[in-house]
Design an enzyme around this catalytic site. Sequence first.
Site, short mmCIF file in Angstrom:
data_model
loop_
_atom_site.label_atom_id
_atom_site.label_comp_id
_atom_site.label_asym_id
_atom_site.label_seq_id
_atom_site.Cartn_x
_atom_site.Cartn_y
_atom_site.Cartn_z
N ASP A 166 42.15 15.20 66.82
CA ASP A 166 42.62 16.28 67.82
C ASP A 166 42.47 15.79 69.10
O ASP A 166 42.92 16.42 70.17
CB ASP A 166 41.63 17.46 67.57
CG ASP A 166 41.74 18.19 66.30
OD1 ASP A 166 42.69 18.11 65.74
OD2 ASP A 166 41.22 19.35 66.25
N ALA A 215 27.65 18.57 77.07
CA ALA A 215 28.51 19.79 77.37
C ALA A 215 29.73 19.66 76.07
O ALA A 215 29.03 19.82 74.77
CB ALA A 215 29.33 19.68 78.31
N ASP A 238 26.30 27.16 84.72
CA ASP A 238 26.58 25.86 84.74
C ASP A 238 28.00 25.45 85.63
O ASP A 238 28.21 24.60 86.43
CB ASP A 238 26.77 25.01 83.59
CG ASP A 238 25.27 24.61 83.16
OD1 ASP A 238 24.40 24.93 83.92
OD2 ASP A 238 24.99 24.03 81.99
#
Lengths: 393, 393, 393, 393
Positions: free
Chosen positions: C270, C282, C129
């Site tokens: 985060d 993804a 990818d």
Amino acid sequence: WPRTRSLNAPSPIQQFGPCGRIMKNSAMVMQVQDQDPAFQRLTWYKTPLTVLVIKKVRDVAVVIPFVHLIEWLINNKRMVVYCEEAVKDDKSVTGNSKFDELQDKLMYFREGRDDLTDKIDFIICLGGDGTLLYASSLFQQSVPPVMAFHLGSLGFLTPFLFDNFEEKVTNVLEGNAALTLRSRLKCTLKRRQSTDATADTGHITSNGQVSQNGIGIHTSLTNGSNNRSNNSPMNFLVLNEVVVDRGPSPYLSNVDLFIDGKHVTVVQGDGLIVSTPTGSTAYAVAAGASMIHPSVPAIMITPICPHSLSFRPIVVPAGVELKIKISPDSRNTAWVSFDGRNRQELHHGDALSVTTSVYPVPSICAQDQISDWFDSLADCLQWNVRKRQKTFD
Amino acid sequence: WPRTRSLNAPSPIQQFGPCGRIMKNSAMVMQVQDQDPAFQRLTWYKTPLTVLVIKKVRDVAVVIPFVHLIEWLINNKRMVVYCEEAVKDDKSVTGNSKFDELQDKLMYFREGRDDLTDKIDFIICLGGDGTLLYASSLFQQSVPPVMAFHLGSLGFLTPFLFDNFEEKVTNVLEGNAALTLRSRLKCTLKRRQSTDATADTGHITSNGQVSQNGIGIHTSLTNGSNNRSNNSPMNFLVLNEVVVDRGPSPYLSNVDLFIDGKHVTVVQGDGLIVSTPTGSTAYAVAAGASMIHPSVPAIMITPICPHSLSFRPIVVPAGVELKIKISPDSRNTAWVSFDGRNRQELHHGDALSVTTSVYPVPSICAQDQISDWFDSLADCLQWNVRKRQKTFD
Amino acid sequence: WPRTRSLNAPSPIQQFGPCGRIMKNSAMVMQVQDQDPAFQRLTWYKTPLTVLVIKKVRDVAVVIPFVHLIEWLINNKRMVVYCEEAVKDDKSVTGNSKFDELQDKLMYFREGRDDLTDKIDFIICLGGDGTLLYASSLFQQSVPPVMAFHLGSLGFLTPFLFDNFEEKVTNVLEGNAALTLRSRLKCTLKRRQSTDATADTGHITSNGQVSQNGIGIHTSLTNGSNNRSNNSPMNFLVLNEVVVDRGPSPYLSNVDLFIDGKHVTVVQGDGLIVSTPTGSTAYAVAAGASMIHPSVPAIMITPICPHSLSFRPIVVPAGVELKIKISPDSRNTAWVSFDGRNRQELHHGDALSVTTSVYPVPSICAQDQISDWFDSLADCLQWNVRKRQKTFD
Amino acid sequence: WPRTRSLNAPSPIQQFGPCGRIMKNSAMVMQVQDQDPAFQRLTWYKTPLTVLVIKKVRDVAVVIPFVHLIEWLINNKRMVVYCEEAVKDDKSVTGNSKFDELQDKLMYFREGRDDLTDKIDFIICLGGDGTLLYASSLFQQSVPPVMAFHLGSLGFLTPFLFDNFEEKVTNVLEGNAALTLRSRLKCTLKRRQSTDATADTGHITSNGQVSQNGIGIHTSLTNGSNNRSNNSPMNFLVLNEVVVDRGPSPYLSNVDLFIDGKHVTVVQGDGLIVSTPTGSTAYAVAAGASMIHPSVPAIMITPICPHSLSFRPIVVPAGVELKIKISPDSRNTAWVSFDGRNRQELHHGDALSVTTSVYPVPSICAQDQISDWFDSLADCLQWNVRKRQKTFD
């Protein structure tokens, strides 16, 4: 070392500083084997004389309560009060006139320099959950009983409201207190035996991460010399969690996880959190973990953004021994930190072992173990807080 | 009743049927208080003579192994073999010529009629996880040691592959076996005292749910009479979970949850799962729970499709007592089922209490507690099974 | 009934009851007509002559297919083949004797130096990818059609198996190909107007993060000069996602999120992922997002380990404009990266705008939009792959 | 720069490199042009004369506002007001003296009997989200514009506060209103052709589920005769979701899911939710879905308590056609319900088709599409509502 084959947590050492003990009572005698956490109450072996007061740093709101507290402890309770020496550099404190008067009566210690072992009978924290994490880091073995106050905003580790603190502290000093024994994780980092003495020495990164040599200074007091050259393992006790993450690398790290010597899985993703039940409501919950009551003897393993959809967090018995290593075929190293401190790189060949420590933090309850925990779930995490359903039309 | 104030699980009764015991060994003596699950091994107080064989129903593939097994137990091991009487109605079995020869040597029992207490030394299950749930339901008090075989497809509760069964069973009969004590939940359903004797009697629904009177029949053997008129509480021991759900109602039920007498939250949604660690990998995991190793002394509380985004599952100590009631202001009732059985309505005013039972299921490990569990996580749930990352371009 | 082959929703009937209509206005008239993604097929305006071949780096397995491919393109198809100049430094390639012969017939470009706009008719990717992400980064405006091959391991962005590549490429060159238009996000980073020209200049960190000046070089071709002194906004087109995270800081960053000018929430945790539907499988999926088919016109917003239990990912219409800024009261800065590249710090006062670009990546389907996506869900994410349930006993 | 006010993605530039284009074909030409949702505003073709007022049932608090509203509509606005005939049986309404006076001026309709098509210009809802679901069910084709008021507690579908309603309604009647077109799903249930006319006829269950014949009555007005004997497909338009679940069965159902004719997965678990973006914040969010803004043209597919850990919800383009069938090898049937109504059994051989309808619900915004949605996320779901982080100590 028989502990690594055990699934139960090891029995905690039940001495907390020179004075604190768990009270023996008849209910415990009738109990066949287990010590029942619900019966855990504080008792004092001898009258506590020394108290360590830890206040939240960089928070002006905490100054007045802090000064009130130490004044009262010194003048009314005739206790010896320890503070961090760094307090003397805090202008918001030193500008306080009452503090000026008290200053000479205080005992000071320097973090990483002065050994507090056996010097402290009792700890009072003032501020947020970070004060208790800090207190935990100061005592790498037995921890004196800790009473933690918040200032308005309830924390998981700071159950007491400061209002009317005199009565509450007196109560505890008289032995009227329920205890939660918060288990800690003993983390041992063993570096790969280096054949080349000059390679891979500590360094200061531009991001403020602690160099390896720097850690040696900190931990040498309690753990002996930890510098890399002699390859002694480094030990860290954590109250919340140990985190292994990919650090600044954009690539996934592959981390091998072993439990009691068995290779159980490979972690691919941003990282891995190994937490105590106390830590399940800290970083782990943000990464998707269920919340575990601090009296459950367990260790929580939570992946951070795992690439596998099926990598759900798991809970294992407190007595297992985990081992974490970079996979031999991983392109990247990883970074490890302990309760958010002592951040350092984990290289190929290094091994991080984690198991439950025999030295828990004896944390004094405001009400009792169940009420304190559910109150903090509601206040800190808004757990299941919602509008009540209206009747349907 | 001091147990309700305990946060630890009660110490399990360590007698399993007339013969099964946990072996005492020197490691346990050195252990201060706790019994270490990792040292738990089976020992036989006297030679086991009677064996209950439970086979999966409606699965033709299990017939040949079943007949082989009972033939070997009777002819080679000279054991007394018990089966369900329902086997005699199973044409796939009765058509087997070998079974015909053995038929007269078998002992039969009728579920809900014959009391097996103290009659069975050893249990062998053949088929899926359901066989072990069924075995659990037959023994509402002490459970004999259970050895569970799967036929090709590993289950959480059926760790043994049937191949070479003779050697494996012989090994266990000789006392070479690691044990997992799987805690069960004792569920007590106390109906609201009815002032009108005629109201709200049991009924059979069209969906096959058990009527309340029907339950009375089943549970009368172990729990005394449970029919509604005399209002005695009904008891159920579950190995996986007790589920409270909204049943066929399209509306949310409001269910109040109490822990050790404290009202901790209101459940709004499709329902609530209270599970053992063993049950955490059954229905609870489908509802989003983390997975808990069966040796962690804990109870898992998992909402089913809760309306609140923040209603994360929680894990509490095994020794707490939960109480579940329909909220007074709820428009709807709810339904409760116990390991998927004995489904019945929960009305306003009824109270369901749940706590850890002193009667666990002693489940024999194929390897050991850790390996068996992680193998079943991988095989049954594909836990963290994925393609290894290729190097990045 | 043609609708069943359509991926677009049917156009809603715009009459609501006898009186209601949607007001026609000039903005709508300017809108050019949308196309049904299911009917989207490639056509060639003129015969493609130039082809850019991108191969996975540092993967020996790709060398032979790469050489085969370029040989066939040059000798059989008489096309002009472009490659990265870096190929000439790749020993695994240059050691290949056939490549030596072809070497002089190749056209080379240097990343960040040579402008490929209007030079390339067709792109072929070979590997993972990452090759397609790289191709996307090379074309900051219109992207030529991309045909992506994997070598054995199916990717989300590389649907074609290399076997029999000649027939497949010929087919596409003849115009027989379904297309997925993968939307990209246009990210504009506008730095706070600096009053002190010397402060806060770019720097190279020890972790390999790109300095701000370095970015200037890369983007100058398409976006004009981007160095900080003249304060021009920097533009980045991403195919997967733009990520804002806390970087090496152990503390949470507070990030303000605006949508179409409205302040909608504060991100504590985060970090934050803003992804295209393509990017939903993804990094976003690892952070807990649902998966979105690439033809849904939407933007996905996913928090990374948020401190709030209720911070579920959201999906907003593709046409909104997001703005991301460090909260004025945040103690920390944050870091931003674009498809994993161009990582740099986001300071107080900087503003990151994100919206859907008019330049999608036209990605050629191996089968069709639906089949390609579900095949990659199963292969890459093991989506809902499990043992079939056996009949219950 | 007009794009920032747009909710649609910009139309992609349809030229890809110097040669690539998207092929124009006849199907695309037939497609009427899409509109930018952000510019969607209500206009009235002629002055609205008839208004349907729907009030929440069984809620006393709604009676006074309801009477005020109809009084004002009749006396001040001179509109023809329609109500459900059931209002006349509602004692809390009929006891109201003002309502008595108005009663004769009202028009009544009977649900399932009277056809409202083309009779209603405008709809006002008063109460909770259920009123809008009910309004949607009354109009199986074109729906008049809906203005929905809540009474104190904001809903996803009821954005207007009732205070000062006269001004707000007048504004809308004058054409000053932003619209959200909420897509609906057209569900078509086609029963397996029965060879035995007597088998499997409709029935009333004890749980109040609607029998199949009962549905025939309801839907016959809009969909023609739906009774099973003639096997015509039944149609239902849903605003939130269609749910397929296991019903009262304790066993999992196996459900096959097809998209555009391709078999994409098998659903094992408690069930499956197919929802509109509007429905993503209803049942789907409780089952773990991400939230989708109602203007995203998409369909959400969410499993309910799936047995597979990796069965994450997915989002597909609004134009696909889903088909749902019981797997041939499934032991159990399933149940289906449409916006919580018309619950009925789904048998082997039956086929349920779902796709986006051309008849959306035109729902009037209180502010605008973005603000209304984020306000309801915060109010109804407490989305990312939490204590702000305090500075760390």
